[in-house]
Scaffold this motif. Sequence first.
Motif, mmCIF file in Angstrom:
data_model
loop_
_atom_site.group_PDB
_atom_site.id
_atom_site.type_symbol
_atom_site.label_atom_id
_atom_site.label_comp_id
_atom_site.label_asym_id
_atom_site.label_seq_id
_atom_site.Cartn_x
_atom_site.Cartn_y
_atom_site.Cartn_z
ATOM 1 N N ALA A 126 4.568 9.645 -10.024
ATOM 2 C CA ALA A 126 3.926 9.962 -11.297
ATOM 3 C C ALA A 126 3.483 11.422 -11.333
ATOM 4 N N ALA A 127 2.977 11.927 -10.217
ATOM 5 C CA ALA A 127 2.561 13.330 -10.159
ATOM 6 C C ALA A 127 3.760 14.261 -10.312
ATOM 7 N N ILE A 128 4.876 13.913 -9.705
ATOM 8 C CA ILE A 128 6.078 14.738 -9.823
ATOM 9 C C ILE A 128 6.597 14.739 -11.252
ATOM 10 N N VAL A 129 6.607 13.569 -11.900
ATOM 11 C CA VAL A 129 7.054 13.494 -13.290
ATOM 12 C C VAL A 129 6.138 14.321 -14.188
ATOM 13 N N TYR A 130 4.834 14.225 -13.970
ATOM 14 C CA TYR A 130 3.889 15.017 -14.758
ATOM 15 C C TYR A 130 4.142 16.511 -14.558
ATOM 16 N N TRP A 131 4.354 16.916 -13.314
ATOM 17 C CA TRP A 131 4.578 18.328 -13.020
ATOM 18 C C TRP A 131 5.855 18.833 -13.692
ATOM 19 N N ILE A 132 6.909 18.045 -13.659
ATOM 20 C CA ILE A 132 8.167 18.438 -14.291
ATOM 21 C C ILE A 132 8.002 18.529 -15.804
ATOM 22 N N MET A 133 7.245 17.614 -16.396
ATOM 23 C CA MET A 133 7.006 17.666 -17.838
ATOM 24 C C MET A 133 6.224 18.918 -18.215
ATOM 25 N N GLU A 134 5.253 19.309 -17.400
ATOM 26 C CA GLU A 134 4.495 20.531 -17.660
ATOM 27 C C GLU A 134 5.388 21.761 -17.539
ATOM 28 N N ILE A 135 6.262 21.773 -16.545
ATOM 29 C CA ILE A 135 7.186 22.899 -16.385
ATOM 30 C C ILE A 135 8.107 22.994 -17.595
ATOM 31 N N LYS A 136 8.613 21.876 -18.087
ATOM 32 C CA LYS A 136 9.478 21.884 -19.263
ATOM 33 C C LYS A 136 8.730 22.373 -20.493
ATOM 34 N N LYS A 137 7.447 21.998 -20.600
ATOM 35 C CA LYS A 137 6.659 22.426 -21.748
ATOM 36 C C LYS A 137 6.503 23.949 -21.760
ATOM 37 N N TYR A 138 6.195 24.539 -20.607
ATOM 38 C CA TYR A 138 6.059 25.987 -20.550
ATOM 39 C C TYR A 138 7.410 26.681 -20.677
ATOM 40 N N ASP A 139 8.464 26.044 -20.204
ATOM 41 C CA ASP A 139 9.793 26.625 -20.338
ATOM 42 C C ASP A 139 10.241 26.625 -21.799
ATOM 43 N N ALA A 140 9.858 25.595 -22.554
ATOM 44 C CA ALA A 140 10.243 25.507 -23.965
ATOM 45 C C ALA A 140 9.539 26.575 -24.803
ATOM 46 N N ASN A 141 8.337 26.996 -24.406
ATOM 47 C CA ASN A 141 7.621 28.042 -25.142
ATOM 48 C C ASN A 141 8.257 29.404 -24.941
ATOM 49 N N ASP A 142 9.006 29.562 -23.884
ATOM 50 C CA ASP A 142 9.692 30.812 -23.550
ATOM 51 C C ASP A 142 8.721 31.991 -23.502
ATOM 52 N N THR A 143 7.560 31.761 -22.891
ATOM 53 C CA THR A 143 6.562 32.814 -22.768
ATOM 54 C C THR A 143 6.565 33.465 -21.390
ATOM 55 N N GLU A 144 7.346 32.957 -20.481
ATOM 56 C CA GLU A 144 7.380 33.503 -19.139
ATOM 57 C C GLU A 144 8.214 34.778 -19.101
ATOM 58 N N VAL B 214 0.844 -1.197 0.000
ATOM 59 C CA VAL B 214 0.000 0.000 0.000
ATOM 60 C C VAL B 214 0.878 1.246 0.000
ATOM 61 N N ASN B 215 1.937 1.254 0.793
ATOM 62 C CA ASN B 215 2.857 2.396 0.814
ATOM 63 C C ASN B 215 3.525 2.598 -0.538
ATOM 64 N N TRP B 216 3.921 1.504 -1.184
ATOM 65 C CA TRP B 216 4.553 1.611 -2.494
ATOM 66 C C TRP B 216 3.590 2.165 -3.535
ATOM 67 N N ILE B 217 2.323 1.799 -3.438
ATOM 68 C CA ILE B 217 1.332 2.342 -4.373
ATOM 69 C C ILE B 217 1.240 3.852 -4.212
ATOM 70 N N PHE B 218 1.186 4.320 -2.961
ATOM 71 C CA PHE B 218 1.137 5.757 -2.728
ATOM 72 C C PHE B 218 2.404 6.445 -3.223
ATOM 73 N N MET B 219 3.556 5.828 -3.036
ATOM 74 C CA MET B 219 4.805 6.424 -3.514
ATOM 75 C C MET B 219 4.839 6.485 -5.039
ATOM 76 N N LEU B 220 4.317 5.464 -5.722
ATOM 77 C CA LEU B 220 4.272 5.482 -7.183
ATOM 78 C C LEU B 220 3.332 6.570 -7.702
ATOM 79 N N ILE B 221 2.212 6.768 -7.014
ATOM 80 C CA ILE B 221 1.291 7.838 -7.403
ATOM 81 C C ILE B 221 1.971 9.194 -7.261
ATOM 82 N N CYS B 222 2.688 9.395 -6.156
ATOM 83 C CA CYS B 222 3.403 10.662 -5.954
ATOM 84 C C CYS B 222 4.507 10.847 -6.984
#
Length: 85
Positions: free
Chosen positions: A47-65, A37-45
Motif C-alpha cells: 500500500a505504501a508503494i502504491v501511494y508513493w507511485i501515485m504521488e510521483i505520477k501526480k507531480y509528474d502530471a503537473n510537469d513542474t519539475e 502476520v507476515n502477509w499483513i506487513f507485506m500488504l502495508i508495504c
Amino acid sequence: MRGFFEGVQEFAEATLFAPFNALAEVELSNWWLANGVNWIFMLICAAAIVYWIMEIKKYDANDTEYREAKAHGFLGKNSELESNI
C-alpha cells in the motif's frame, strides 16, 4: 559491574524482546497465524508503494519539475538557470 550488566540483560530479555518471544510462541503453535502476520506487513508495504507511485505520477502530471541535465550547480553552469536568479 557484573550486576549492572545482568540487570540490563534481564530488562532486555523480559521487556524489550517480549514481542519477539510472543511471535516465536505463535509460530510454534499456529503456522498460519504466524504467516498471516507476515502477509499483513507485506500488504502495508504494498500500500505504501502504491501511494508513493501515485504521488510521483501526480507531480509528474503537473510537469513542474526542472529536468535539465544541469539543474544543480555542482553539475556545471546553466545559462538559463543563472539568468533567472
